[in-house]
Design a protein around this motif. Structure first.
Motif, PDB file in Angstrom:
ATOM      1  N   LEU A 263       6.285 -18.180  44.586  1.00 28.56           N
ATOM      2  CA  LEU A 263       5.353 -17.166  45.075  1.00 28.56           C
ATOM      3  C   LEU A 263       5.029 -17.612  46.491  1.00 28.56           C
ATOM      4  O   LEU A 263       4.287 -18.566  46.687  1.00 28.56           O
ATOM      5  CB  LEU A 263       4.095 -17.141  44.190  1.00 28.56           C
ATOM      6  CG  LEU A 263       2.882 -16.352  44.719  1.00 28.56           C
ATOM      7  CD1 LEU A 263       3.236 -14.888  44.951  1.00 28.56           C
ATOM      8  CD2 LEU A 263       1.706 -16.459  43.744  1.00 28.56           C
ATOM      9  N   SER A 264       5.638 -16.962  47.482  1.00 27.31           N
ATOM     10  CA  SER A 264       5.593 -17.540  48.823  1.00 27.31           C
ATOM     11  C   SER A 264       5.539 -16.497  49.923  1.00 27.31           C
ATOM     12  O   SER A 264       5.933 -15.343  49.740  1.00 27.31           O
ATOM     13  CB  SER A 264       6.834 -18.404  49.069  1.00 27.31           C
ATOM     14  OG  SER A 264       6.848 -19.493  48.185  1.00 27.31           O
TER      15      SER A 264
ATOM     16  N   GLY B  29      11.219 -18.755  56.510  1.00 27.95           N
ATOM     17  CA  GLY B  29      12.258 -19.724  56.163  1.00 27.95           C
ATOM     18  C   GLY B  29      13.214 -19.169  55.110  1.00 27.95           C
ATOM     19  O   GLY B  29      13.586 -17.992  55.142  1.00 27.95           O
ATOM     20  N   TRP B  30      13.598 -20.023  54.180  1.00 27.46           N
ATOM     21  CA  TRP B  30      14.609 -19.644  53.185  1.00 27.46           C
ATOM     22  C   TRP B  30      14.159 -18.504  52.274  1.00 27.46           C
ATOM     23  O   TRP B  30      14.985 -17.758  51.760  1.00 27.46           O
ATOM     24  CB  TRP B  30      14.982 -20.854  52.315  1.00 27.46           C
ATOM     25  CG  TRP B  30      14.032 -21.100  51.189  1.00 27.46           C
ATOM     26  CD1 TRP B  30      12.811 -21.682  51.263  1.00 27.46           C
ATOM     27  CD2 TRP B  30      14.226 -20.732  49.804  1.00 27.46           C
ATOM     28  NE1 TRP B  30      12.225 -21.713  50.018  1.00 27.46           N
ATOM     29  CE2 TRP B  30      13.078 -21.138  49.097  1.00 27.46           C
ATOM     30  CE3 TRP B  30      15.263 -20.118  49.094  1.00 27.46           C
ATOM     31  CZ2 TRP B  30      12.921 -20.942  47.723  1.00 27.46           C
ATOM     32  CZ3 TRP B  30      15.098 -19.926  47.721  1.00 27.46           C
ATOM     33  CH2 TRP B  30      13.942 -20.334  47.054  1.00 27.46           C
ATOM     34  N   TRP B  31      12.849 -18.349  52.090  1.00 28.54           N
ATOM     35  CA  TRP B  31      12.373 -17.387  51.097  1.00 28.54           C
ATOM     36  C   TRP B  31      12.660 -15.932  51.497  1.00 28.54           C
ATOM     37  O   TRP B  31      12.744 -15.047  50.659  1.00 28.54           O
ATOM     38  CB  TRP B  31      10.885 -17.637  50.824  1.00 28.54           C
ATOM     39  CG  TRP B  31      10.345 -16.886  49.639  1.00 28.54           C
ATOM     40  CD1 TRP B  31       9.258 -16.052  49.617  1.00 28.54           C
ATOM     41  CD2 TRP B  31      10.858 -16.908  48.288  1.00 28.54           C
ATOM     42  NE1 TRP B  31       9.073 -15.548  48.353  1.00 28.54           N
ATOM     43  CE2 TRP B  31      10.040 -16.053  47.518  1.00 28.54           C
ATOM     44  CE3 TRP B  31      11.930 -17.544  47.669  1.00 28.54           C
ATOM     45  CZ2 TRP B  31      10.252 -15.829  46.155  1.00 28.54           C
ATOM     46  CZ3 TRP B  31      12.151 -17.333  46.317  1.00 28.54           C
ATOM     47  CH2 TRP B  31      11.320 -16.482  45.571  1.00 28.54           C
ATOM     48  N   ILE B  32      12.851 -15.697  52.813  1.00 29.05           N
ATOM     49  CA  ILE B  32      13.257 -14.364  53.256  1.00 29.05           C
ATOM     50  C   ILE B  32      14.591 -14.010  52.591  1.00 29.05           C
ATOM     51  O   ILE B  32      14.821 -12.876  52.187  1.00 29.05           O
ATOM     52  CB  ILE B  32      13.393 -14.317  54.797  1.00 29.05           C
ATOM     53  CG1 ILE B  32      12.053 -14.635  55.447  1.00 29.05           C
ATOM     54  CG2 ILE B  32      13.933 -12.971  55.275  1.00 29.05           C
ATOM     55  CD1 ILE B  32      12.123 -14.809  56.958  1.00 29.05           C
TER      56      ILE B  32
ATOM     57  N   THR C 192      13.407 -13.073  41.292  1.00 27.52           N
ATOM     58  CA  THR C 192      13.492 -14.526  41.522  1.00 27.52           C
ATOM     59  C   THR C 192      12.123 -15.089  41.883  1.00 27.52           C
ATOM     60  O   THR C 192      11.997 -16.274  42.168  1.00 27.52           O
ATOM     61  CB  THR C 192      14.446 -14.856  42.691  1.00 27.52           C
ATOM     62  OG1 THR C 192      13.967 -14.207  43.876  1.00 27.52           O
ATOM     63  CG2 THR C 192      15.864 -14.389  42.413  1.00 27.52           C
ATOM     64  N   GLY C 193      11.104 -14.237  41.917  1.00 27.88           N
ATOM     65  CA  GLY C 193       9.756 -14.663  42.302  1.00 27.88           C
ATOM     66  C   GLY C 193       9.063 -13.519  43.007  1.00 27.88           C
ATOM     67  O   GLY C 193       9.420 -12.349  42.791  1.00 27.88           O
ATOM     68  N   TRP C 194       8.109 -13.864  43.867  1.00 25.60           N
ATOM     69  CA  TRP C 194       7.289 -12.834  44.494  1.00 25.60           C
ATOM     70  C   TRP C 194       6.985 -13.210  45.945  1.00 25.60           C
ATOM     71  O   TRP C 194       6.829 -14.388  46.270  1.00 25.60           O
ATOM     72  CB  TRP C 194       5.964 -12.681  43.761  1.00 25.60           C
ATOM     73  CG  TRP C 194       6.155 -12.434  42.305  1.00 25.60           C
ATOM     74  CD1 TRP C 194       6.262 -11.222  41.686  1.00 25.60           C
ATOM     75  CD2 TRP C 194       6.276 -13.424  41.263  1.00 25.60           C
ATOM     76  NE1 TRP C 194       6.465 -11.383  40.335  1.00 25.60           N
ATOM     77  CE2 TRP C 194       6.470 -12.731  40.046  1.00 25.60           C
ATOM     78  CE3 TRP C 194       6.265 -14.822  41.229  1.00 25.60           C
ATOM     79  CZ2 TRP C 194       6.639 -13.383  38.833  1.00 25.60           C
ATOM     80  CZ3 TRP C 194       6.419 -15.472  40.019  1.00 25.60           C
ATOM     81  CH2 TRP C 194       6.606 -14.755  38.840  1.00 25.60           C
ATOM     82  N   ALA C 195       6.839 -12.192  46.776  1.00 24.85           N
ATOM     83  CA  ALA C 195       6.485 -12.419  48.177  1.00 24.85           C
ATOM     84  C   ALA C 195       4.982 -12.240  48.365  1.00 24.85           C
ATOM     85  O   ALA C 195       4.396 -11.315  47.804  1.00 24.85           O
ATOM     86  CB  ALA C 195       7.219 -11.430  49.053  1.00 24.85           C
ATOM     87  N   ILE C 196       4.385 -13.126  49.130  1.00 24.79           N
ATOM     88  CA  ILE C 196       3.020 -12.899  49.617  1.00 24.79           C
ATOM     89  C   ILE C 196       3.192 -12.049  50.877  1.00 24.79           C
ATOM     90  O   ILE C 196       3.922 -12.445  51.791  1.00 24.79           O
ATOM     91  CB  ILE C 196       2.324 -14.232  49.943  1.00 24.79           C
ATOM     92  CG1 ILE C 196       2.265 -15.127  48.703  1.00 24.79           C
ATOM     93  CG2 ILE C 196       0.931 -13.973  50.521  1.00 24.79           C
ATOM     94  CD1 ILE C 196       1.879 -16.577  49.002  1.00 24.79           C
ATOM     95  N   GLU C 197       2.556 -10.882  50.901  1.00 24.45           N
ATOM     96  CA  GLU C 197       2.782  -9.955  52.018  1.00 24.45           C
ATOM     97  C   GLU C 197       2.204 -10.532  53.313  1.00 24.45           C
ATOM     98  O   GLU C 197       1.183 -11.203  53.300  1.00 24.45           O
ATOM     99  CB  GLU C 197       2.104  -8.601  51.756  1.00 24.45           C
ATOM    100  CG  GLU C 197       2.349  -8.002  50.372  1.00 24.45           C
ATOM    101  CD  GLU C 197       3.746  -7.421  50.217  1.00 24.45           C
ATOM    102  OE1 GLU C 197       4.407  -7.185  51.239  1.00 24.45           O
ATOM    103  OE2 GLU C 197       4.176  -7.230  49.056  1.00 24.45           O
ATOM    104  N   ASP C 198       2.869 -10.169  54.425  1.00 23.94           N
ATOM    105  CA  ASP C 198       2.343 -10.545  55.736  1.00 23.94           C
ATOM    106  C   ASP C 198       1.006  -9.869  55.968  1.00 23.94           C
ATOM    107  O   ASP C 198       0.846  -8.695  55.649  1.00 23.94           O
ATOM    108  CB  ASP C 198       3.282 -10.050  56.844  1.00 23.94           C
ATOM    109  CG  ASP C 198       4.575 -10.822  56.854  1.00 23.94           C
ATOM    110  OD1 ASP C 198       4.668 -11.830  56.134  1.00 23.94           O
ATOM    111  OD2 ASP C 198       5.492 -10.410  57.589  1.00 23.94           O
TER     112      ASP C 198
END
Ligand SMILES: *Cc1c(COP(=O)(O)O)cnc(C)c1O
Length: 587
Positions: free
Chosen positions: A488-489, A493-496, A504-510
Motif C-alpha cells: 500500500l504505497s 519509484g518501482w511501485w508506479i 497486487t496492492g493499492w496506490a495511495i493517491e497523490d
C-alpha cells in the motif's frame, strides 16, 4: 533524447563478452558482515548473487568498512545511539598479496584487498575484493580511510572515493584481471574513470589527453545513478578537489565539464565518461534525464535476489509446485494458480516467525489473526514515517473496525541526520500515546538484513509513504511481493510499475499536501484493505498469489542482471539502430 555536447553514448564498438568489474561503495555480502547501510548495498549484493547464479563473468570492488555500519540502540524516548560493529575480515575473506598505492592529498597510501568468494547456485564464483588501507607504513589517519561507511565529513568521503575508484582500477590490474566493462554503481566510484584515463595515457600528463583518449575510457564504462534529487548527488568543492585529488586532475575534470554550480559533481563525472547510463526504475530514468538533459539515460528497474528474500515456508511451497523458479524467476508466474490454502498457510508460518522475534525483542505479544502493517526503511524525512499518524482518531477508528490493527516499524537514521533521529522519536512517541487494545505498534531496533527479511515476509501489508519523486526505486516492497505480501504505497519509484490496483496492492493517491495523502492512505485502508482482509481468506489468498506471480516474476535481480548484461555490458547490435535506441530511451 540525443546527447549533444560530448556524445557520451557511442554504440559503435562495445564488447560482446569479457569480464565486468562492478564497483560499489557498499555491498551487502553476507548477513554477518556489516558492510552495507541500506538499499544501495542490498541491491549491490543481490546483483552479485544473481550474477553468480547466472554465471556472468564479473568481479566486484568495494571498501572493507572494518568498523562496520553501526548497531542502532533506541532508549525509552526513542533517542538513537550508535555503536561501531567491528568485524574480522579473516573470518570471511582471504587476504590477497597484491599491494597498490594511491595518492591522497600529498600522501602515498598503500592499499590491499581481501577476497570474498561469492558462490552462485551452480558453482560460478564472483570474487568480491574489499579494499583496505589498514597497513603498516600508512599514517594513522590513512589506516582509517576504509573504516567507516558514510562516516566523517566530505574530506573523508573524497579520500575514500579515491581508494575505491582509483585504487580499485589499480587493484584490478595488480590482480591480473583483464576487464572489458567497468560498472559504477552510483557516483561514489566515478573516480575510476580518472584512473582509466591515466592508464590510457601510459603515465603521460593528464593535460595531454585527447578526445580519442577520453573515448577509449568511455567505451569501457557504464554507470547506474540512484539519486532522484540534485542534493543527493555526491559533490565536492574546487578547493577540496585541488587539495585532495591534486591540481592536474582537478583541471582535467574541469576541462571535461564535470563541475556543476561550482562543485565537482560525481554523477556528472560518471555520465561524461560512460557509454551507457541508467536509472533504477522507469520513472527514475525520466527524472534523471530531466536533471541531466544532455545525456541519454536509460532505465533498468531494480530487483531483489529471490532465494535470499523469500521466506523458508514460501520457498518450500514454490519448490513443490514450480521447482524451476530458483534457476529462472520467470517461472514464478505459475504462482497464479497456487492453492489458496497453501499460500495462506505458508504466510501464516512466516508471520509466526516474525511475531516470535518481536516478542523476544520487545516482550510485545501480537495476535496472528490481526491485520499487520510493516513500515521499515531508512529514517529519512522524505520517507514520512509518521504519515500513518496524521489523524490518530481516524487510525483508531480503522483499527476498531478491522477488529484490531498491528503496525511494525523499523529503521536507522544516519548518525549525522538529526531530523531523521527526531523522526524516530516522533514515531515512538506517537506509538506509545496511540497503542491500546485494538492498535498495537512497535518500533524494532537495528533494522538490517535479517530483520528486513523477517518483516517483509511476515506482515500482511507493506506500507511505503515517500514524498514524490524522492524514491528512486525502493526494493523492500519487492521483497514483500516475492513473499506474496501486497503493498500500500505512494506511486513513486518501482511501485508506479508494480501497482495494479486491487490486484497486487493499492496506490495511495497523490495529494497536494501530506494531509491529503494521509487521507488517501486512510481511505484505502478503510475501503479496500480492511474489507478484503476481513471478508474471505480465499480472496486475500488470491491477492497474495497475484502479487507473487505478477511482481515476483519481474521485480527480481535474475531479470535485472539479464537486462544489465544485454542492455549495458554487452548490448545487442540491434540497439545501434536509431529507432530502437529511441524506443528504449522513451521508456
Ligand atoms: C531492502 C532493504 C533496504 C532497502 O529498502 P527500501 O525499500 O529502499 O527502503 C534497506 N535496508 C535493508 C536492511 C533492507 O533489507
Amino acid at each position: 533524447m540525443q546527447p549533444t555536447s560530448s556524445k557520451p553514448f557511442s554504440y559503435e564498438t562495445f564488447p560482446s563478452s569479457g569480464l565486468v568489474a562492478y564497483f560499489s561503495m557498499e555491498i551487502a555480502i553476507n548477513p554477518a558482515m556489516p558492510t552495507y547501510s541500506g538499499g544501495l548495498g542490498v541491491l549491490a549484493g543481490d546483483t552479485l548473487r544473481s550474477a553468480a547464479d547466472l554465471g556472468v563473468p564479473l568481479v566486484a570492488f568495494t571498501l572493507l568498512h572494518r568498523k562496520g555500519y553501526f548497531q542502532q540502540h533506541l532508549d525509552k524516548s526513542g533517542m538513537q545511539s550508535e555503536d561501531v560493529q567491528p568485524w574480522n575480515p579473516s573470518d570471511f575473506c582471504t587476504e590477497e598479496t597484491a599491494r597498490i598505492t594511491v595518492s591522497v592529498e600529498d600522501r602515498t597510501v598503500a592499499v590491499r584487498a581481501w577476497r570474498y568468494n561469492l558462490v552462485g547456485r551452480y558453482g560460478h564464483i564472483v570474487p568480491i575484493y574489499l579494499l583496505d588501507t589498514d597497513l603498516d607504513g600508512n599514517s594513522g589517519w590513512d589506516r582509517g580511510l576504509t573504516d567507516h561507511l558514510y562516516g566523517g565529513d566530505t574530506n573523508y568521503r573524497l579520500q575514500q572515493e579515491i581508494v575505491l575508484g582509483m585504487g580499485g582500477v589499480r587493484m584490478v590490474h595488480a590482480l591480473g584481471h583483464r576487464v572489458n566493462v567497468y560498472h559504477m554503481n552510483e557516483g561514489h566510484a566515478a573516480l575510476l574513470t580518472l584512473a582509466l584515463l591515466e592508464r590510457q595515457l601510459g603515465g603521460g600528463p593528464l593535460g595531454s589527453a585527447t578526445e580519442s583518449d577520453i573515448d577509449q575510457v568511455r567505451k569501457k564504462c557504464v554507470f547506474t545513478t540512484h539519486t532522484p534529487v540534485p542534493a543527493g548527488h555526491d559533490r565536492f568543492s574546487t578547493e577540496q578537489a585541488i587539495r585532495i585529488l591534486g591540481g592536474d586532475r582537478t583541471a582535467r575534470l574541469e576541462k571535461q565539464n564535470c563541475f556543476r554550480d561550482g562543485m565537482l559533481n560525481m554523477t556528472l563525472l560518471a555520465l561524461r565518461f560512460s557509454r551507457y547510463a541508467n536509472g533504477v526504475a522507469m520513472q527514475h530514468g525520466k527524472v534523471s534525464r530531466e536533471m541531466f538533459p544532455e545525456f541519454a539515460i536509460d532505465s533498468i528497474t531494480n530487483g531483489v535476489h529471490a532465494p535470499t528474500w523469500v521466506s523458508e515456508p514460501i520457498q518450500q511451497m514454490l519448490d513443490a509446485h514450480m521447482p524451476a523458479w530458483r534457476r529462472d524467476n520467470l517461472y514464478l508466474r505459475n504462482a497464479i494458480d497456487l492453492p489458496e490454502s497453501e499460500i495462506l498457510a505458508a504466510h501464516a508460518s512466516a508471520k509466526k516467525a516474525l511475531f516470535t522475534e518481536v516478542e523476544t525483542r520487545t516482550g510485545l505479544v501480537l495476535n496472528p489473526k490481526v491485520l499487520t502493517l510493516g513500515f521499515a526503511r531508512r529514517a529519512a524525512t522524505y520517507k514520512r514515517a509518521t504519515l500513518l499518524f496524521t489523524d490518530p482518531k481516524r487510525l483508531v477508528e480503522i483499527a476498531t473496525a478491522a477488529g484490531g490493527l498491528q503496525i511494525l516499524f523499523a529503521g536507522k537514521a544516519h548518525p549525522q541526520d538529526d531530523p531523521g533521529k527526531a523522526l524516530i522519536q516522533q514515531v515512538i512517541e506517537d506509538a506509545s500515546k496511540l497503542s491500546n487494545d485494538v492498535l498495537r505498534i512497535a518500533y524494532l531496533e537495528n533494522y538490517d538484513w535479517d530483520l528486513g527479511a523477517l518483516l517483509t515476509a511476515g506482515v500482511d501489508v507493506w506500507v511505503n509513504t515517500p514524498k514524490r519523486p524522492y524514491e528512486a526505486s525502493g526494493t523492500s516492497g519487492m521483497k514483500a511481493a516475492l513473499n506474496g505480501v501486497p503493498s500500500l504505497s505512494i506511486l513513486d519509484g518501482w511501485w508506479i510499475e508494480g501497482c495494479i490496483e486491487g490486484f497486487t496492492g493499492w496506490a495511495i493517491e497523490d495529494g497536494a499536501s501530506d494531509e491529503e495523502e494521509a487521507t488517501s492512505l486512510y481511505k484505502k485502508l478503510e475501503t479496500a484493505v480492511v474489507p478484503l482482509f476481513l471478508e474471505a481468506p480465499e480472496r486475500w489468498a488470491r491477492l497474495m498469489r497475484n502479487t507473487l506471480a505478477f511482481n515476483g516474476s519481474f521485480f527480481n535481480t535474475n531479470r535485472m542482471v539479464k537486462q544489465y548484461t544485454r542492455n549495458a555490458y554487452y548490448p545487442v547490435k540491434l540497439i545501434e539502430t536509431a529507432s530502437v535506441k529511441e524506443e528504449v530511451l522513451a521508456g
